[in-house]
Motif scaffolding. Structure first.
Motif, PDB file in Angstrom:
ATOM      1  N   HIS A 340     -11.037  14.679  -9.243  1.00 20.71           N
ATOM      2  CA  HIS A 340     -11.607  16.017  -9.157  1.00 20.71           C
ATOM      3  C   HIS A 340     -10.578  17.129  -9.079  1.00 20.71           C
ATOM      4  O   HIS A 340     -10.752  18.185  -9.678  1.00 20.71           O
ATOM      5  CB  HIS A 340     -12.528  16.083  -7.930  1.00 20.71           C
ATOM      6  CG  HIS A 340     -13.400  17.289  -7.854  1.00 20.71           C
ATOM      7  ND1 HIS A 340     -13.160  18.335  -6.987  1.00 20.71           N
ATOM      8  CD2 HIS A 340     -14.524  17.626  -8.525  1.00 20.71           C
ATOM      9  CE1 HIS A 340     -14.097  19.256  -7.129  1.00 20.71           C
ATOM     10  NE2 HIS A 340     -14.937  18.850  -8.069  1.00 20.71           N
ATOM     11  N   ASN A 341      -9.482  16.930  -8.331  1.00 22.97           N
ATOM     12  CA  ASN A 341      -8.514  17.992  -8.081  1.00 22.97           C
ATOM     13  C   ASN A 341      -7.090  17.502  -8.244  1.00 22.97           C
ATOM     14  O   ASN A 341      -6.789  16.336  -7.965  1.00 22.97           O
ATOM     15  CB  ASN A 341      -8.673  18.550  -6.663  1.00 22.97           C
ATOM     16  CG  ASN A 341     -10.026  19.180  -6.436  1.00 22.97           C
ATOM     17  OD1 ASN A 341     -10.881  18.570  -5.820  1.00 22.97           O
ATOM     18  ND2 ASN A 341     -10.223  20.380  -6.937  1.00 22.97           N
ATOM     19  N   LEU A 342      -6.213  18.427  -8.652  1.00 26.52           N
ATOM     20  CA  LEU A 342      -4.789  18.148  -8.792  1.00 26.52           C
ATOM     21  C   LEU A 342      -3.965  19.194  -8.059  1.00 26.52           C
ATOM     22  O   LEU A 342      -4.352  20.360  -7.965  1.00 26.52           O
ATOM     23  CB  LEU A 342      -4.363  18.177 -10.266  1.00 26.52           C
ATOM     24  CG  LEU A 342      -4.881  17.101 -11.205  1.00 26.52           C
ATOM     25  CD1 LEU A 342      -4.299  17.337 -12.597  1.00 26.52           C
ATOM     26  CD2 LEU A 342      -4.513  15.719 -10.702  1.00 26.52           C
ATOM     27  N   GLY A 343      -2.797  18.774  -7.576  1.00 20.82           N
ATOM     28  CA  GLY A 343      -1.782  19.679  -7.055  1.00 20.82           C
ATOM     29  C   GLY A 343      -0.423  19.132  -7.425  1.00 20.82           C
ATOM     30  O   GLY A 343      -0.271  17.936  -7.704  1.00 20.82           O
ATOM     31  N   THR A 344       0.590  19.983  -7.424  1.00 23.24           N
ATOM     32  CA  THR A 344       1.950  19.529  -7.706  1.00 23.24           C
ATOM     33  C   THR A 344       2.916  20.279  -6.817  1.00 23.24           C
ATOM     34  O   THR A 344       2.705  21.451  -6.499  1.00 23.24           O
ATOM     35  CB  THR A 344       2.309  19.721  -9.196  1.00 23.24           C
ATOM     36  OG1 THR A 344       3.568  19.115  -9.475  1.00 23.24           O
ATOM     37  CG2 THR A 344       2.352  21.180  -9.584  1.00 23.24           C
ATOM     38  N   ASP A 345       3.993  19.602  -6.395  1.00 24.80           N
ATOM     39  CA  ASP A 345       4.969  20.252  -5.529  1.00 24.80           C
ATOM     40  C   ASP A 345       6.203  20.661  -6.328  1.00 24.80           C
ATOM     41  O   ASP A 345       6.249  20.514  -7.554  1.00 24.80           O
ATOM     42  CB  ASP A 345       5.323  19.347  -4.337  1.00 24.80           C
ATOM     43  CG  ASP A 345       5.998  18.034  -4.732  1.00 24.80           C
ATOM     44  OD1 ASP A 345       6.574  17.947  -5.843  1.00 24.80           O
ATOM     45  OD2 ASP A 345       5.975  17.095  -3.915  1.00 24.80           O
TER      46      ASP A 345
END
Length: 369
Positions: A340-345
């Motif tokens: 459902h969701n993505l994030g990246t650092d």
């Protein structure tokens, strides 16, 4: 050393299982394949006090590489909210709706949920932490037509819109089941994927919430008429579908929109001028749920969450060409149910959240040079 060795074993297992191999429609032999990832099965660390999370509805990595998560406490199953003081039933207690983790996966803080002074959404959907540290939260219930802005400690700063009835995609005062948002700090503008009820990108003043502009698919006037279901054989729809699921701002001033129901990404300038679209006719994806950019200065790559197919797809940002993909449908580390969701650092590591019956957070460590 033991953790590194175990990660290496997991990497081998994923490669042997074929999870890093692109599905049909992937790059030709010898073509550029983009960044490589391996799942970290030890992230995040266990939550305290018998807490458990429900469906993951929002995820973002802030400027400190802290991972923020919005989940739906009301989606816990009956046997997951039955903890009793006498410990006759130990599982479980719903964690606060908003959770913050440090880069190592340690819990930092949690807050959120219904309270005096603001209208908490009935079905949480969408979280963003801006460059000033403010946390934005939305919802997509049929009555959720607002966005909330908080300090990182959970104090309300601003409410935009209100629950009740949507006023449609032409409204300058009310939202329509917003799905996600992002802030352009330099311009002091809030971009909203508005979203599950309305069919538009909405731009507001990030300090006051006042209306600035909006647009629909191809930069046109959005319509609230019911659109036919996506058909790959039909001409591309002139309208956004349900749902306009994500909005992302690139460093070179472009606005990327996940038109989830139409299986495509559309790209605009910040004034709403249409630039291009891709994915719908080039790649046999089934769900453009979310996307993030690689952290290099040119943001050469897009990582796309193909939610229903449970793939993470690597695209060239210049033209949307599919360079590779990995993961699969399943319940093991590195697999997904309802991605459902993505994030990246800042290092290019990926973080994923699952809704539906997945309800997991996972970290994928970037391992290419």
């Amino acid at each position: 050393m033991k953790r590194i060795a175990l990660l290496a074993v997991v990497a081998c297992v994923i490669q042997l299982a074929g999870c890093t191999q692109p599905p049909r429609g992937g790059p030709a032999q010898g073509a550029e394949s983009g960044p490589k990832y391996v799942v970290d099965p030890f992230w995040p660390k266990p939550l305290k006090e018998n807490w458990i999370v429900g469906q993951i509805a929002g995820l973002h990595v802030d400027a400190r590489d802290h991972v923020w998560v919005l989940h739906r406490p009301r989606t816990l199953l009956a046997d997951e909210k039955a903890a009793k003081p006498d410990q006759s039933t130990r599982c479980c207690v719903a964690a606060p709706a908003v959770l913050e983790f440090d880069p190592e996966g340690n819990f930092v803080r949690g807050w959120g949920g219904p309270a005096e002074g603001y209208d908490w959404p009935q079905n949480e959907h969408g979280l963003y932490v801006d460059a000033e540290g403010y946390v934005w939260v939305a919802g997509n219930n049929a009555a959720d037509h607002m966005i909330l802005k908080f300090t990182r400690e959970g104090a309300l700063v601003l409410q935009i819109g209100k629950p009740g009835k949507s006023e449609g995609s032409a409204s300058r005062t009310q939202l329509g089941r917003p799905a996600n948002m992002e802030v352009d700090i330099a311009a002091n503008e809030l971009y909203v994927a508005d979203g599950y009820g309305n069919k538009r990108i909405l731009v507001l003043d990030a300090k006051t919430g006042s209306y600035k502009r909006h647009w629909g698919a191809y930069g046109g006037t959005p319509s609230d008429d019911k659109m036919p279901a996506y058909n790959p054989s039909a001409p591309p729809s002139k309208q956004f579908a349900n749902a306009v699921h994500c909005v992302r701002l690139s460093k070179d001033g472009l606005v990327y929109v996940c038109d989830r129901g139409n299986n495509r990404i559309q790209v605009f300038r910040k004034d709403g001028t249409f630039v291009t679209e891709f994915l719908g006719v080039k790649v046999p994806a089934t769900d453009t749920a979310d996307l993030v950019f690689s952290p290099d200065p040119a943001q050469r790559y897009i990582v796309l969450a193909d939610g229903q197919s449970s793939y993470l797809r690597i695209l060239s940002r210049s033209d949307g060409t599919l360079l590779g993909s990995f993961a699969r449908h399943g319940r093991q580390a590195g697999e997904f149910r309802s991605l459902h969701n993505l994030g990246t650092d800042s290092k290019g590591n990926l973080y994923t959240g699952e809704a539906g019956f997945g309800r997991r957070l996972q970290k994928f460590v970037r391992v290419d040079p």
